[in-house]
Scaffold this active site. Structure first.
Site, PDB file in Angstrom:
ATOM      1  N   CYS A 121      29.812 -16.366  -2.845  1.00 32.36           N
ATOM      2  CA  CYS A 121      29.902 -16.245  -4.313  1.00 32.36           C
ATOM      3  C   CYS A 121      29.173 -16.928  -5.169  1.00 32.36           C
ATOM      4  CB  CYS A 121      31.215 -15.923  -4.731  1.00 32.36           C
ATOM      5  SG  CYS A 121      32.422 -15.117  -3.631  1.00 32.36           S
ATOM      6  N   ARG A 124      20.900 -14.444  -4.624  1.00 30.66           N
ATOM      7  CA  ARG A 124      21.692 -14.361  -3.420  1.00 30.66           C
ATOM      8  C   ARG A 124      22.516 -13.083  -3.013  1.00 30.66           C
ATOM      9  NH1 ARG A 124      25.082 -17.148  -5.167  1.00 30.66           N
ATOM     10  NH2 ARG A 124      26.159 -17.786  -3.058  1.00 30.66           N
ATOM     11  N   TRP A 154      31.004 -11.751  -3.728  1.00 32.38           N
ATOM     12  CA  TRP A 154      30.654 -11.072  -2.696  1.00 32.38           C
ATOM     13  C   TRP A 154      31.959 -10.799  -2.058  1.00 32.38           C
ATOM     14  CZ3 TRP A 154      25.874  -9.780   0.028  1.00 32.38           C
ATOM     15  CH2 TRP A 154      26.026  -9.710   1.174  1.00 32.38           C
ATOM     16  N   ASN A 212      35.424 -19.515  -4.814  1.00 32.57           N
ATOM     17  CA  ASN A 212      34.628 -19.184  -3.239  1.00 32.57           C
ATOM     18  C   ASN A 212      35.235 -19.633  -2.220  1.00 32.57           C
ATOM     19  OD1 ASN A 212      32.179 -18.691  -2.341  1.00 32.57           O
ATOM     20  ND2 ASN A 212      30.911 -20.366  -3.352  1.00 32.57           N
ATOM     21  N   GLY A 213      34.881 -18.677  -1.183  1.00 32.64           N
ATOM     22  CA  GLY A 213      35.571 -18.931   0.224  1.00 32.64           C
ATOM     23  C   GLY A 213      36.891 -18.120   0.327  1.00 32.64           C
ATOM     24  N   GLU A 270      17.460 -11.810  22.529  1.00 31.58           N
ATOM     25  CA  GLU A 270      17.288 -12.114  21.005  1.00 31.58           C
ATOM     26  C   GLU A 270      16.297 -13.327  20.776  1.00 31.58           C
ATOM     27  OE1 GLU A 270      18.160 -10.897  18.277  1.00 31.58           O
ATOM     28  OE2 GLU A 270      18.113 -12.529  16.791  1.00 31.58           O
ATOM     29  N   LYS A 301      12.928 -12.843  18.099  1.00 27.13           N
ATOM     30  CA  LYS A 301      12.831 -14.044  17.328  1.00 27.13           C
ATOM     31  C   LYS A 301      11.180 -14.160  17.350  1.00 27.13           C
ATOM     32  CE  LYS A 301      15.410 -13.097  14.877  1.00 27.13           C
ATOM     33  NZ  LYS A 301      16.410 -12.405  15.180  1.00 27.13           N
ATOM     34  N   GLU A 315       8.786 -11.582  16.340  1.00 27.47           N
ATOM     35  CA  GLU A 315       8.760 -11.139  15.149  1.00 27.47           C
ATOM     36  C   GLU A 315       8.219 -12.286  14.058  1.00 27.47           C
ATOM     37  OE1 GLU A 315      12.442  -9.791  13.383  1.00 27.47           O
ATOM     38  OE2 GLU A 315      13.501 -11.126  14.339  1.00 27.47           O
ATOM     39  N   HIS A 332      10.653  -8.344  40.587  1.00 31.36           N
ATOM     40  CA  HIS A 332      10.349  -6.932  40.507  1.00 31.36           C
ATOM     41  C   HIS A 332       9.404  -6.302  39.802  1.00 31.36           C
ATOM     42  CE1 HIS A 332      13.857  -6.815  43.034  1.00 31.36           C
ATOM     43  NE2 HIS A 332      14.571  -7.545  42.194  1.00 31.36           N
ATOM     44  N   LYS A 363      13.511  -6.047   5.650  1.00 31.95           N
ATOM     45  CA  LYS A 363      14.965  -6.624   5.891  1.00 31.95           C
ATOM     46  C   LYS A 363      15.970  -5.521   6.128  1.00 31.95           C
ATOM     47  CE  LYS A 363      18.155  -9.635   6.262  1.00 31.95           C
ATOM     48  NZ  LYS A 363      18.152 -10.180   7.538  1.00 31.95           N
TER      49      LYS A 363
HETATM   50  C1  F6R Z   1      15.550  -8.791  13.540  1.00 23.17           C
HETATM   51  C2  F6R Z   1      16.211  -8.159  12.610  1.00 23.17           C
HETATM   52  C3  F6R Z   1      16.421  -6.612  12.841  1.00 23.17           C
HETATM   53  C4  F6R Z   1      17.624  -6.017  12.538  1.00 23.17           C
HETATM   54  C5  F6R Z   1      17.979  -4.456  12.526  1.00 23.17           C
HETATM   55  C6  F6R Z   1      19.284  -4.025  12.463  1.00 23.17           C
HETATM   56  O1  F6R Z   1      15.454 -10.345  13.212  1.00 23.17           O
HETATM   57  O2  F6R Z   1      16.642  -8.622  11.699  1.00 23.17           O
HETATM   58  O3  F6R Z   1      16.407  -6.389  14.255  1.00 23.17           O
HETATM   59  O4  F6R Z   1      18.619  -6.757  13.494  1.00 23.17           O
HETATM   60  O5  F6R Z   1      16.828  -3.920  11.885  1.00 23.17           O
HETATM   61  O6  F6R Z   1      19.462  -4.248  10.989  1.00 23.17           O
HETATM   62  P1  F6R Z   1      21.140  -4.398  10.415  1.00 23.17           P
HETATM   63  O7  F6R Z   1      21.931  -5.300  11.094  1.00 23.17           O
HETATM   64  O8  F6R Z   1      21.020  -4.358   9.061  1.00 23.17           O
HETATM   65  O9  F6R Z   1      21.414  -3.041  10.797  1.00 23.17           O
END
Ligand code: F6R
Length: 632
Positions: free
Chosen positions: A25, A50, A97, A123-124, A504, A508, A511, A527, A627
């Protein structure tokens, strides 16, 4: 200017457990000659980037306090204010939030105490609010909202009625509150001052001439002043228009040592970091604290509210975890936990495969949907499929009020705060922690044999400090990034949970840096993928699982024999891994091996960040990516 100097971001982060990073928040406060209502509203606008779901303001009207608050965008609150154009010399405001209680007008902050003379924003999380609420109910208090904040307001109000100043009442009340929080108070009895307390959740004071301000984050202050006091953990401030008193949590006077902020607004929004991604990576100790807050009791047992009743957990015969991308990778770690701790058969599906795959679903199964945004189209479609088949559904979601959060039978919030960088970092860690808590919760209900829940929760509570330690390896990570940035291919390998984290780490890297990656369990290399290894190729190994360490070392040798370079991320303190690898990052270990795998994502996140930085990539907005993927 007093004490004019620039504090580099790293120092800000090291400053306390909490740093100035603001997870949730938005908080605003003003006392001075201007119209305080306008100033605090403007502060909230500066914090708008935010994310939030409701907003409100409290100010002095005549001899009382007036509160205006509204769910939705700030413009909704703006309309309310526009109807009366209130003026006041002091005000506090909040953009919320939601954590406890949905995003409604009633649950929005500020909240009032029983007398209506005292307003509070917060907040928190107050972990023991239910116990406190019980006591207050017995003493005749009535509550309008479902929030922990209103409970705190009533508690502080009770202390205030016993006599003394607002700050004295706050000190007494804070001793009764458990959790990580910041509290800001405005009282009609002492209308010309604002009192605030910081316990972990960040607070900053802007020092002006004939005016003083308060905020959860620096950008809100910059239009008014660049002289800023960052509150340390367990301290408080008393602001009037001409004075800033800085006090310890028990009321001792502390020296006011402001710093001078030279950042522009955009940089201040990133907490002084160059990119949101780096800020979010460094937020992770706080994210884990926030995710655990209120979910582990004093005896070390897990307390998850809002999940299914015990008889449901005893009935479930299978778990399907369904998600995309990073959230899918968190699900892979969930599978390890559910199968190892609970012996509960668990499958992890890509949402896009699940929705068209005509999956075989046991009527007694549970479908878990993991999603940061709560809006991912494929995950939402998979959820609808499960609902149509009458399968129980549980969401693990970061955005409260999102479609997945609303549509699941039950939802657990990761409480990681808004994630702005397109590449997910802190949400992943929070998802894994919440899956761990869920597995422990079920284990408790099922009385899983041989599992000491308190050992797990103790290590979970220690995790934020271990993440902080892992973050301190950034210089070593940068050296490895220099090596990787010119490589044509980067492998990410591991065994068991380390293999899941390797997926993962690889996502990272690709991308952010656009360097091609190959990711697989280390034992699979021979393999097929081994054919790609040659001079100039780097393999990043997660090497935290002791039972398979010898096997992993053999896999490292396979890479080196073909002139590849091995980078190991390990918690092995025996030196075995260090001797085998070309470059090693050794993290301080948790006593729980599983958590060492979780920790290993921290250097991997930093590695992809720094490789991308060295290559001049658009870190917060990688090409071709969004995003939230709300279309198929
Ligand atoms: C990678 C990334 C994406 C999301 C995916 C799912 O860094 O952010 O792979 O993890 O698009 O998104 P959510 O979690 O919003 O369903």
């Amino acid at each position: 200017m007093l004490n004019a100097h620039l504090v580099p971001p790293s120092k800000w982060v090291a400053r306390s457990q909490g740093s100035i990073i603001c997870l949730v928040c938005g908080i605003a406060g003003y006392v001075g000659e201007r119209n305080a209502v306008d100033v605090v509203f403007d502060e909230l606008v500066k914090l708008e980037y935010r994310g939030y779901d409701s907003a409100g303001v409290a100010f002095i009207e005549g001899t009382g306090i007036k509160v205006l608050k509204k769910a939705g965008r700030l413009s909704e609150l703006g309309k309310l204010l526009g109807e009366t154009s209130p003026t006041s010399r002091s005000a506090i405001a909040h953009s919320r939030w939601a954590t406890h209680g949905g995003p409604t007008d009633v649950n929005a902050h500020p909240h009032l105490d029983a007398s209506g003379n005292l307003s509070l924003i917060h907040n928190g999380i107050i972990e023991n609010y239910l116990d406190l609420k019980d006591g207050l109910l017995q003493r005749g208090h009535k509550f309008l909202s479902q929030t922990d904040t209103e409970v705190a307001a009533h508690l502080i109000g009770e202390e205030y009625e016993k006599g003394g100043t607002l700050e004295e009442a706050l000190i007494r009340a804070a001793k009764q509150l458990r959790g990580a929080y910041s509290l800001v108070l405005l009282s009609a009895i002492e209308p010309e001052k604002i009192v605030a307390y910081r316990k972990t959740s960040p607070l900053v004071v802007g020092i002006g001439k004939g005016e003083n301000l308060l905020a959860s984050d620096v950008p809100a202050l910059l239009p008014y002043t660049r002289e800023v006091l960052v509150l340390e953990d367990d301290t408080m401030v008393v602001l009037t228009k001409d004075s800033v008193r800085y006090l310890s949590g028990d009321g001792r006077e502390l020296p006011v040592r402001p710093i001078y902020i030279e950042w522009d607004v955009a940089r201040a929004e990133r907490g002084g970091y160059e990119h949101f991604m780096r800020k979010e990576i460094h937020e992770q100790p706080d994210v884990v604290r926030q995710c655990l807050a209120g979910r582990i009791d004093e005896s070390g047992q897990v307390r998850l509210s809002g999940v299914f009743s015990d008889n449901v957990w005893n009935e479930i015969d299978r778990v399907n975890i369904i998600a995309c991308g990073t959230a899918y990778h968190a699900g892979l770690l969930g599978k390890h936990l559910f199968e190892k701790l609970l012996r509960l058969p668990t499958d992890v599906y890509f949402s896009s495969e699940f929705r068209y795959g005509d999956p075989v679903l046991s009527p007694k199964s549970l479908a878990i949907f993991v999603s940061q945004s709560g809006e991912t189209a494929d995950t939402l479609a998979a959820l609808k499929l499960c609902k149509a088949r009458r399968i129980r559904t549980l969401g693990i979601v970061n955005v409260v009020g999102s479609s997945i959060a609303r549509e699941c039978d039950r939802t657990l919030l990761t409480q990681a705060g808004p994630e702005i960088s397109v590449a997910s970092t802190k949400a992943y860690t929070a998802q894994v922690i919440l899956l761990t808590l869920l597995a422990l919760h079920i284990a408790q209900v099922q009385e899983a044999p041989g599992l000491r829940i308190a050992d797990w929760t103790e290590e979970l509570l220690a995790l934020p400090n271990l993440i902080q330690e892992a973050l301190a390896h950034e210089d070593q990570v940068i050296q490895v990034a220099e090596l990787i940035k010119d490589m044509p291919l980067c492998f990410f390998l591991g065994r068991g949970p380390d293999a899941s984290v390797a997926y993962e780490g690889a996502l990272k890297m690709k991308e952010l840096s656009y360097i091609p990656t190959e990711e697989s369990p280390a034992g699979e290399m021979k393999h097929g993928p081994l054919a790609l290894v040659q001079s100039g190729v780097v393999a990043v190994f997660g090497a935290t699982e002791m039972a398979t360490l010898d096997k992993v070392v053999s896999n490292m040798k396979e890479i080196q024999a073909r002139e590849g370079t091995v980078v190991a991320i390990t918690s092995d303190e025996t030196g075995t891994v260090r001797k085998a690898a070309d470059h090693t990052i050794t993290m301080m270990p948790s006593r729980l091996e599983f958590l060492n795998s979780v920790l290993s994502i921290i250097p991997m996140q930093m590695l992809s960040y720094h490789v991308a930085r060295l290559l001049g990539r658009d870190i917060d907005h990688p090409r071709n990516l969004a995003k939230s993927v709300t279309v198929e």
